[in-house]
Structure formats: structure tokens, C-alpha cells
Scaffold this motif. Structure first.
Motif, PDB file in Angstrom:
ATOM      1  N   VAL A   1      50.184  37.530  42.598  1.00 14.57           N
ATOM      2  CA  VAL A   1      48.787  37.921  42.410  1.00 14.57           C
ATOM      3  C   VAL A   1      47.874  36.995  43.207  1.00 14.57           C
ATOM      4  O   VAL A   1      46.989  37.437  43.950  1.00 14.57           O
ATOM      5  CB  VAL A   1      48.411  37.881  40.910  1.00 14.57           C
ATOM      6  CG1 VAL A   1      46.897  37.980  40.733  1.00 14.57           C
ATOM      7  CG2 VAL A   1      49.100  39.008  40.152  1.00 14.57           C
ATOM      8  N   ARG A   2      48.083  35.705  43.063  1.00 11.38           N
ATOM      9  CA  ARG A   2      47.223  34.726  43.730  1.00 11.38           C
ATOM     10  C   ARG A   2      47.320  34.839  45.251  1.00 11.38           C
ATOM     11  O   ARG A   2      46.313  34.778  45.963  1.00 11.38           O
ATOM     12  CB  ARG A   2      47.591  33.312  43.275  1.00 11.38           C
ATOM     13  CG  ARG A   2      47.257  33.044  41.802  1.00 11.38           C
ATOM     14  CD  ARG A   2      47.611  31.622  41.399  1.00 11.38           C
ATOM     15  NE  ARG A   2      47.312  31.368  39.996  1.00 11.38           N
ATOM     16  CZ  ARG A   2      46.114  31.052  39.531  1.00 11.38           C
ATOM     17  NH1 ARG A   2      45.077  30.952  40.367  1.00 11.38           N
ATOM     18  NH2 ARG A   2      45.919  30.836  38.239  1.00 11.38           N
TER      19      ARG A   2
ATOM     20  N   HIS B   1      45.754  38.152  46.561  1.00  7.60           N
ATOM     21  CA  HIS B   1      44.304  38.029  46.446  1.00  7.60           C
ATOM     22  C   HIS B   1      43.761  37.142  47.563  1.00  7.60           C
ATOM     23  O   HIS B   1      42.733  37.449  48.178  1.00  7.60           O
ATOM     24  CB  HIS B   1      43.937  37.451  45.076  1.00  7.60           C
ATOM     25  CG  HIS B   1      42.468  37.309  44.850  1.00  7.60           C
ATOM     26  ND1 HIS B   1      41.761  36.167  45.194  1.00  7.60           N
ATOM     27  CD2 HIS B   1      41.539  38.163  44.320  1.00  7.60           C
ATOM     28  CE1 HIS B   1      40.496  36.315  44.891  1.00  7.60           C
ATOM     29  NE2 HIS B   1      40.329  37.511  44.348  1.00  7.60           N
TER      30      HIS B   1
ATOM     31  N   LYS C   1      42.822  44.067  47.558  1.00  5.42           N
ATOM     32  CA  LYS C   1      42.331  44.454  46.234  1.00  5.42           C
ATOM     33  C   LYS C   1      43.522  44.408  45.295  1.00  5.42           C
ATOM     34  O   LYS C   1      44.511  45.121  45.488  1.00  5.42           O
ATOM     35  CB  LYS C   1      41.738  45.864  46.266  1.00  5.42           C
ATOM     36  CG  LYS C   1      41.175  46.336  44.925  1.00  5.42           C
ATOM     37  CD  LYS C   1      39.990  45.484  44.500  1.00  5.42           C
ATOM     38  CE  LYS C   1      39.364  45.968  43.206  1.00  5.42           C
ATOM     39  NZ  LYS C   1      38.240  45.101  42.786  1.00  5.42           N
ATOM     40  N   VAL C   2      43.449  43.562  44.257  1.00 11.09           N
ATOM     41  CA  VAL C   2      44.589  43.350  43.376  1.00 11.09           C
ATOM     42  C   VAL C   2      44.237  43.750  41.952  1.00 11.09           C
ATOM     43  O   VAL C   2      43.198  43.355  41.413  1.00 11.09           O
ATOM     44  CB  VAL C   2      45.043  41.870  43.390  1.00 11.09           C
ATOM     45  CG1 VAL C   2      46.251  41.677  42.485  1.00 11.09           C
ATOM     46  CG2 VAL C   2      45.367  41.419  44.815  1.00 11.09           C
TER      47      VAL C   2
ATOM     48  N   LEU D   1      39.873  34.232  40.050  1.00 10.18           N
ATOM     49  CA  LEU D   1      40.013  35.034  41.262  1.00 10.18           C
ATOM     50  C   LEU D   1      38.937  36.118  41.289  1.00 10.18           C
ATOM     51  O   LEU D   1      39.036  37.134  40.590  1.00 10.18           O
ATOM     52  CB  LEU D   1      41.410  35.664  41.320  1.00 10.18           C
ATOM     53  CG  LEU D   1      42.591  34.678  41.209  1.00 10.18           C
ATOM     54  CD1 LEU D   1      43.905  35.429  41.205  1.00 10.18           C
ATOM     55  CD2 LEU D   1      42.554  33.642  42.325  1.00 10.18           C
TER      56      LEU D   1
ATOM     57  N   LEU E   1      39.254  40.219  41.003  1.00 11.26           N
ATOM     58  CA  LEU E   1      40.537  40.644  40.446  1.00 11.26           C
ATOM     59  C   LEU E   1      40.304  41.627  39.310  1.00 11.26           C
ATOM     60  O   LEU E   1      39.452  41.417  38.448  1.00 11.26           O
ATOM     61  CB  LEU E   1      41.305  39.434  39.925  1.00 11.26           C
ATOM     62  CG  LEU E   1      42.681  39.723  39.306  1.00 11.26           C
ATOM     63  CD1 LEU E   1      43.679  40.105  40.384  1.00 11.26           C
ATOM     64  CD2 LEU E   1      43.194  38.504  38.531  1.00 11.26           C
TER      65      LEU E   1
END
Length: 273
Positions: A22-23, A26, A31-32, A49, A52
């Protein structure tokens, strides 16, 4: 391959490998959307983030799974990448009933295999639709080195991850019959991690290390794994397509061994793998 990803959903992304994915995605400007069971972890990630998106649900609550998927697709109709990562690991002996309760085995298999299968079923039509219209679409599924090289310390984990490997192969074979645009634009990528230093095995790490004795091997540091994962992610097959598997360390070795053996059998039958 990262250039073809615009909007990515990571299922099971609040701890360990999932959180680091995820990190990193991002940080790459993607776009997460991330899902997880723990709302506090989701909230913390969202605070750190900017932009997010989070969705809280348990993948083994099968009665609500489809409604969560529908909600995500309604909110993000341009979702082009889904990464299914949720998983748990148990260690037990078949000869010692006290080492694990039957319900724990049931939940492990439900989390590691049943839920990913249902998620693939739920998201595949959407990704196929995008691909058929010319938009690159990708489905990642996380198996394990233990799915290709099972070990007795983790019996149901190994078996469930072998099932995920089979799901990836089966989906590729179905895409092969879904039309030329789908074949060209829809990729299924199996993530095959080695033993990585996360909380996945925190309940039984000391016991399994002791059981291995002098043959015990250390886990790969998490950040080292993530760095190697993203390096491999942008490598391609000989035909320029995204890699079918992303294996790191021992994961790369077992993937190549499978490709050189069973993969050749599939080729003889003219079947996509």
C-alpha cells in the motif's frame, strides 16, 4: 508494469507485506484503495497517506462479501488492478489434536483459499470488461513458496496456498478463451513470497524454529523483500508481457522449477499457464 496500473485495490493491506505494498504504490502516485478487518489500522494509514481510500470488512464474512465488492466497483468504476493479499498462517501436528482447534483450520482455509476464490469470481468480470475494451487490467493473487514447496510444519497453509496457485492458472486458461482483446490486456500475476519477516507467523515462530533445529533459516527482512518485489514487478516476459509470477528469493527458485517442469507439461497440451 507499474506504468499500466492507475487505480489499485489491495485486499488485506493493513499489516506486513500488504501494508508495505500500500505504502509503495501510494508513493508511486497510484490511486490506492485498501481493505482490512481492523478499522484502527485503516484509519492510521489514511491519516499518513493523503488520498488513500479505505474499506473495512472481513473477507471471511461471505454473506457480505459481494456487497462490499459491488460498493467498491460503484465508487471506483475505473479500477484496473486488484491485489488479493489477505492471509493467516497456523502451525500444527496432525498427530496432536491439542495443537490446534478444528475451527482454526477452517478459518485458515476460508481466509487463504475460499475468500480469494470468491474475490476472483467477484472482480474478474469487471476486469474482463475493461480488458475487452482495450484497458490494461491486472489481477494479483498472493500464494506462497509453501504453495509450491509444502512443508509439514504448516500443513493447511501450504495446501491453501497451493489452491491459490491453481486459481491463478485456471483463470489464465479461462482468459485464453475470452477473446483477443482480453488475452492482450488482462494479466494474472501470482505473487510468490519467500519466508518474510512479518507478523504472519508470530504465534508459532519460536516453536517452528525450534522444530527445524540446525536447519532453521531466517526470514527475509520485509523492506528487502518489498524492494526486490518492485524491481521484479517491472521486469517482463520474453514477449514483453508482465511476468506471470513475481517470486523473490526462494520464491523465484520454486517458480522457475515449476516452470521448467509442470509448465512444460501444460505447454505440450497447448494450455495457457
Amino acid at each position: 508494469m507499474t506504468s499500466r496500473i492507475n487505480t489499485i485495490l489491495i485486499v488485506g493491506g493493513t499489516t506486513g507485506i500488504g501494508e508495505q505494498l500500500v505504502r509503495r504504490f501510494h508513493a508511486l502516485g497510484k490511486k490506492v484503495i485498501v481493505t482490512g478487518r481492523n478499522q484502527a489500522n485503516l484509519t492510521t494509514l489514511a491519516q499518513e497517506l493523503n488520498g488513500l481510500e479505505t474499506r473495512q470488512f472481513d473477507v471471511v464474512d461471505f454473506s457480505t462479501l459481494q456487497s462490499h465488492v459491488t460498493g467498491i466497483l460503484n465508487d471506483f468504476p475505473n479500477l484496473d488492478t486488484v491485489l488479493i493479499n489477505a492471509g493467516i498462517q497456523k502451525s500444527f501436528s496432525f498427530f496432536d489434536p491439542s495443537s490446534i482447534a478444528a475451527g482454526e483450520i477452517e478459518r485458515e482455509i476460508a481466509t487463504n483459499l475460499t475468500a480469494p476464490t470468491l474475490l476472483v469470481q467477484a472482480f474478474a468480470p469487471h476486469l474482463l470488461s475493461l480488458a475487452s475494451k482495450g484497458t490494461p487490467a491486472t489481477l494479483f493473487v498472493t500464494s506462497s513458496t509453501l504453495g509450491l514447496l509444502p512443508m509439514g510444519l504448516w500443513p493447511s497453509y501450504s495446501a491453501s496456498k497451493a489452491g491459490v496457485h491453481a486459481i491463478a492458472l485456471s483463470l489464465r486458461q479461462q482468459i485464453a478463451f475470452a477473446g483477443e482483446e482480453a488475452k492482450k490486456n488482462f494479466d494474472v500475476v501470482e505473487i510468490v513470497p519467500p519466508y518474510v519477516d512479518t507478523e504472519l507467523d508470530k504465534e508459532h515462530r519460536e516453536a517452528t524454529i525450534a522444530a527445524q533445529g540446525e536447519n532453521a533459516f531466517p526470514p527475509m527482512p520485509l523492506q528487502e523483500y518489498i524492494d526486490q518485489f518492485f524491481k521484479a514487478l517491472d521486469e517482463t516476459e520474453a514477449d514483453g508481457r508482465p511476468k506471470k509470477e513475481i517470486g523473490v528469493g526462494m520464491g523465484a527458485m520454486v517458480v522457475q522449477t515449476w516452470r521448467d517442469s509442470f509448465g512444460k507439461v501444460f505447454e505440450q497440451f497447448g494450455m495457457a499457464t
